[in-house]
Motif scaffolding. Structure first.
Motif, PDB file in Angstrom:
ATOM      1  N   PRO A 204       0.820  -1.214   0.000  1.00  0.00           N
ATOM      2  CA  PRO A 204       0.000   0.000   0.000  1.00  0.00           C
ATOM      3  C   PRO A 204       0.854   1.263   0.000  1.00  0.00           C
ATOM      4  N   PHE A 205       0.445   2.220  -0.801  1.00  0.00           N
ATOM      5  CA  PHE A 205       1.049   3.552  -0.886  1.00  0.00           C
ATOM      6  C   PHE A 205       2.490   3.527  -1.391  1.00  0.00           C
ATOM      7  N   ASP A 206       2.947   2.403  -1.887  1.00  0.00           N
ATOM      8  CA  ASP A 206       4.292   2.324  -2.454  1.00  0.00           C
ATOM      9  C   ASP A 206       4.203   2.477  -3.973  1.00  0.00           C
ATOM     10  N   LYS A 207       5.195   3.101  -4.559  1.00  0.00           N
ATOM     11  CA  LYS A 207       5.174   3.284  -6.011  1.00  0.00           C
ATOM     12  C   LYS A 207       5.153   1.943  -6.753  1.00  0.00           C
ATOM     13  N   GLY A 208       5.629   0.885  -6.108  1.00  0.00           N
ATOM     14  CA  GLY A 208       5.669  -0.419  -6.760  1.00  0.00           C
ATOM     15  C   GLY A 208       4.408  -1.248  -6.578  1.00  0.00           C
ATOM     16  N   ARG A 209       3.343  -0.643  -6.082  1.00  0.00           N
ATOM     17  CA  ARG A 209       2.101  -1.402  -5.814  1.00  0.00           C
ATOM     18  C   ARG A 209       1.445  -1.815  -7.131  1.00  0.00           C
ATOM     19  N   SER A 210       0.683  -2.914  -7.064  1.00  0.00           N
ATOM     20  CA  SER A 210      -0.010  -3.356  -8.284  1.00  0.00           C
ATOM     21  C   SER A 210      -1.417  -3.851  -7.976  1.00  0.00           C
ATOM     22  N   GLY A 211      -1.952  -3.472  -6.839  1.00  0.00           N
ATOM     23  CA  GLY A 211      -3.312  -3.887  -6.489  1.00  0.00           C
ATOM     24  C   GLY A 211      -3.334  -4.535  -5.118  1.00  0.00           C
ATOM     25  N   PHE A 212      -4.531  -4.856  -4.658  1.00  0.00           N
ATOM     26  CA  PHE A 212      -4.637  -5.411  -3.302  1.00  0.00           C
ATOM     27  C   PHE A 212      -4.267  -6.882  -3.276  1.00  0.00           C
ATOM     28  N   VAL A 213      -3.944  -7.336  -2.095  1.00  0.00           N
ATOM     29  CA  VAL A 213      -3.690  -8.760  -1.854  1.00  0.00           C
ATOM     30  C   VAL A 213      -4.723  -9.225  -0.836  1.00  0.00           C
ATOM     31  N   TYR A 214      -5.435 -10.261  -1.186  1.00  0.00           N
ATOM     32  CA  TYR A 214      -6.526 -10.770  -0.348  1.00  0.00           C
ATOM     33  C   TYR A 214      -6.008 -11.307   0.983  1.00  0.00           C
ATOM     34  N   GLY A 215      -6.783 -11.092   2.034  1.00  0.00           N
ATOM     35  CA  GLY A 215      -6.453 -11.661   3.338  1.00  0.00           C
ATOM     36  C   GLY A 215      -7.705 -12.079   4.074  1.00  0.00           C
ATOM     37  N   GLU A 216      -7.744 -13.310   4.547  1.00  0.00           N
ATOM     38  CA  GLU A 216      -8.877 -13.760   5.362  1.00  0.00           C
ATOM     39  C   GLU A 216      -8.838 -13.025   6.701  1.00  0.00           C
ATOM     40  N   ALA A 217      -9.978 -12.503   7.110  1.00  0.00           N
ATOM     41  CA  ALA A 217      -9.993 -11.735   8.358  1.00  0.00           C
ATOM     42  C   ALA A 217     -11.412 -11.567   8.856  1.00  0.00           C
ATOM     43  N   CYS A 218     -11.515 -11.206  10.117  1.00  0.00           N
ATOM     44  CA  CYS A 218     -12.817 -10.944  10.743  1.00  0.00           C
ATOM     45  C   CYS A 218     -12.548 -10.129  12.007  1.00  0.00           C
ATOM     46  N   ALA A 219     -13.452  -9.237  12.329  1.00  0.00           N
ATOM     47  CA  ALA A 219     -13.327  -8.497  13.595  1.00  0.00           C
ATOM     48  C   ALA A 219     -14.709  -8.160  14.119  1.00  0.00           C
ATOM     49  N   ALA A 220     -14.796  -8.046  15.428  1.00  0.00           N
ATOM     50  CA  ALA A 220     -16.063  -7.699  16.089  1.00  0.00           C
ATOM     51  C   ALA A 220     -15.803  -6.600  17.114  1.00  0.00           C
ATOM     52  N   LEU A 221     -16.701  -5.622  17.154  1.00  0.00           N
ATOM     53  CA  LEU A 221     -16.609  -4.513  18.112  1.00  0.00           C
ATOM     54  C   LEU A 221     -17.921  -4.411  18.876  1.00  0.00           C
ATOM     55  N   VAL A 222     -17.835  -4.339  20.187  1.00  0.00           N
ATOM     56  CA  VAL A 222     -19.026  -4.167  21.024  1.00  0.00           C
ATOM     57  C   VAL A 222     -19.211  -2.676  21.296  1.00  0.00           C
ATOM     58  N   ILE A 223     -20.381  -2.167  20.923  1.00  0.00           N
ATOM     59  CA  ILE A 223     -20.660  -0.728  21.030  1.00  0.00           C
ATOM     60  C   ILE A 223     -21.824  -0.511  22.002  1.00  0.00           C
ATOM     61  N   GLU A 224     -21.639   0.433  22.889  1.00  0.00           N
ATOM     62  CA  GLU A 224     -22.703   0.755  23.850  1.00  0.00           C
ATOM     63  C   GLU A 224     -22.494   2.166  24.372  1.00  0.00           C
ATOM     64  N   ARG A 225     -23.444   2.658  25.154  1.00  0.00           N
ATOM     65  CA  ARG A 225     -23.285   3.970  25.776  1.00  0.00           C
ATOM     66  C   ARG A 225     -22.370   3.850  26.977  1.00  0.00           C
ATOM     67  N   ARG A 226     -21.459   4.774  27.085  1.00  0.00           N
ATOM     68  CA  ARG A 226     -20.541   4.744  28.220  1.00  0.00           C
ATOM     69  C   ARG A 226     -21.321   4.887  29.520  1.00  0.00           C
ATOM     70  N   GLY A 227     -21.058   3.991  30.445  1.00  0.00           N
ATOM     71  CA  GLY A 227     -21.682   4.074  31.758  1.00  0.00           C
ATOM     72  C   GLY A 227     -23.052   3.443  31.859  1.00  0.00           C
ATOM     73  N   ALA A 228     -23.589   2.929  30.751  1.00  0.00           N
ATOM     74  CA  ALA A 228     -24.937   2.367  30.785  1.00  0.00           C
ATOM     75  C   ALA A 228     -24.981   1.019  31.508  1.00  0.00           C
ATOM     76  N   ARG A 229     -23.873   0.300  31.478  1.00  0.00           N
ATOM     77  CA  ARG A 229     -23.811  -1.002  32.161  1.00  0.00           C
ATOM     78  C   ARG A 229     -22.702  -0.938  33.197  1.00  0.00           C
ATOM     79  N   PRO A 230     -23.034  -1.060  34.467  1.00  0.00           N
ATOM     80  CA  PRO A 230     -21.988  -0.981  35.500  1.00  0.00           C
ATOM     81  C   PRO A 230     -20.905  -2.040  35.315  1.00  0.00           C
ATOM     82  N   GLU A 231     -21.300  -3.189  34.742  1.00  0.00           N
ATOM     83  CA  GLU A 231     -20.341  -4.280  34.608  1.00  0.00           C
ATOM     84  C   GLU A 231     -19.451  -4.156  33.365  1.00  0.00           C
TER      85      GLU A 231
END
Lengths: 407, 84
Positions: free
Chosen positions: A222-249
């Protein structure tokens, strides 16, 4: 606009080729490791030598019984294990299931498994397994995950091509901000490509790889002059979103979701748009109540696409972001496509928490000297506000501001 | 195919699709419901057996039998008729 103030991330799960679980992933990020190689998973090659980053064998979530494991796709198994990590960290066991939601980013997620099923039954289609009628749907992942974790609030998929993962984060944030649920998990799902998708992406000139089969570690630049396109990578991510302070735990949050934006180019094609990207960045900053000068770090989309990278650098310059540090997570993970936006949001949050920025592999001759690149080694950084960007085919531009939580 | 051989194929399919039953001692009187199979599991089990027997019939034609023994007998008989 809905109120974004007070939304935080309290749990992260990550699965990538360089690290299974965020501890491994974080270590690999800062070390600048890679697992690029000629891919070997069944259904990935057809007289080809596509280079990519494949996961080690997934470790099944203990929440999945042997019966479900038998029919869960690779995408499903990885989703469950990744969700498990985020869920456990956030301490969601026992929380009111009607107030928990799940948004899965991605569409056409299980293409390789479908190709394998088609191949197996091509000569005898009348014996196709009945479960195919369920499992070909992306929403089967919603069923798999909600049954394993008891989620009852909401669950759906969102498709935004390579912006899907970040779109899931944004949709999950909106679900909490609007009060539909108290907690929402955004999951960028593993896009399990078959050789058909890889052939198509190669034919359209978007993907590098085969020409680097003898030196796979050099392919992703990425961002290199010698780049020629993307390379596939298997991946997954999860983010837990909530209001700050809504759950004491709830545990101490990683950061605040201070702003976000989704902007469209009105363009079916894969072409990047400077106008669309700058519009997304500016709207996310406005929503966060920040100026460009407040941003310490940008995690860009950075696919190594010939025009995508230069357009993105132009957008950073146009938005006054050349002072911010920039690296490219895809140089380490490969392009997770539908998962990328969630993986990169997770990478941003982990860097923010650790006060360090990971290197950018293969950035030997940058396309532009203006951004403050993080190149061959990790660097210390006090990050108060960062910006993560994703762009998808079809003119989908998303931007996400993440801000350190005041004590 | 004999009823006994068909029953053996059914048992193999049940063990594949419901792996928690690996140690179960199967009997003619067992029912898929009682063994814990849901509707999708039942369809998967029957289709697996049909493929093993190379018996191309609609799944709905297998809905009559009430237990594994009756299913084995029905599929065995159907295969014999199809074979002429």
């Amino acid at each position: 606009m809905s109120d974004s103030a007070g939304l935080v991330v309290t749990g992260i799960g990550v699965t990538t080729a360089v690290g299974r679980g965020k501890a491994d992933f974080t270590r690999a990020l800062f070390a600048g490791e890679h697992r690029f190689a000629v891919m070997e998973r069944p259904g990935r090659q057809s007289g080809t030598r596509f280079v990519g980053a494949e996961l080690p064998a997934p470790v099944p979530s203990a929440r999945l019984g042997a019966r479900e494991l038998r029919t869960a796709s690779l995408t499903g198994q990885v989703a469950l294990a990744t969700l498990d990590e985020a869920w456990t960290e956030a301490g969601l066991d026992g929380y009111d299931p009607d107030r928990v939601g799940l948004v899965i980013g991605g569409s056409n997620l299980q293409q390789r498994e479908l190709v394998l099923a088609h191949d197996r039954h091509r000569a005898k289609p009348h014996f196709l397994r009945p479960s195919y009628g369920l499992s070909y749907l992306d929403t089967d992942l919603c069923g798999l995950c909600t049954s394993a974790f008891g989620i009852r609030g909401l669950a759906h998929t969102v498709g935004g091509a390579s912006a899907s993962g970040q779109l899931a984060v944004i949709e999950a944030a909106e679900a909490v901000a609007s009060g539909r649920v108290d907690v929402c998990v955004a999951l960028g799902a593993l896009a399990d490509l078959s050789y058909w998708e890889l052939l198509g992406l190669r034919a359209m000139g978007a993907m590098a790889g085969e020409d680097h089969a003898d030196a796979p570690g050099d392919a992703c630049r990425p961002f290199d002059k010698g780049r020629s396109g993307f390379v596939y990578g298997e991946a997954c991510a999860a983010l837990v979103i909530e209001r700050r302070g809504a759950r004491p735990e709830a545990p101490a949050p990683y950061a605040r979701l201070s702003g976000w934006s989704v902007r469209l180019d009105g363009n079916r094609n894969p072409d990047p748009s400077l106008a669309g990207e700058t519009a997304a960045i500016r709207q996310a900053l406005d929503r966060a109540g920040l100026t460009a000068r407040d941003i310490d770090y940008v995690n860009p989309h950075g696919t190594a696409s010939p025009t995508g990278d230069t357009t993105e650098v132009a957008a950073l310059k146009a938005c006054g972001l050349t002072h911010a540090a920039v690296n490219a997570t895809k140089s380490i993970t490969g392009h997770g496509l539908t998962a990328a936006g969630a993986v990169e949001a997770a990478a941003s949050l982990l860097q923010l928490r650790h006060g360090r920025l990971h290197p950018t592999r293969n950035l030997t001759e940058p396309v532009d000297d203006a951004p403050r690149w993080v190149r061959e080694a990790a660097v210390e950084a006090d990050i108060q506000h960062c910006l993560s960007l994703s762009m998808g085919f079809g003119g989908i531009n998303t931007a996400l501001c993440l801000s350190a939580c005041a004590a | 195919m004999t009823k006994e051989k068909t029953f053996s194929l059914i048992v193999d399919a049940v063990r594949e699709i419901l792996p928690e039953l690996a140690g179960h001692d199967f009997a003619d009187t067992d029912t898929l419901d009682a063994l814990g199979a849901n509707s999708m599991d039942r369809a998967e089990i029957v289709m697996t057996v049909l493929e093993e027997m190379d018996l191309d019939i609609p799944l709905v034609d297998t809905h009559g039998p009430q237990n594994l023994g009756e299913l084995a007998q029905h599929l065995s008989d159907t295969a014999a008729v199809k074979a002429g």
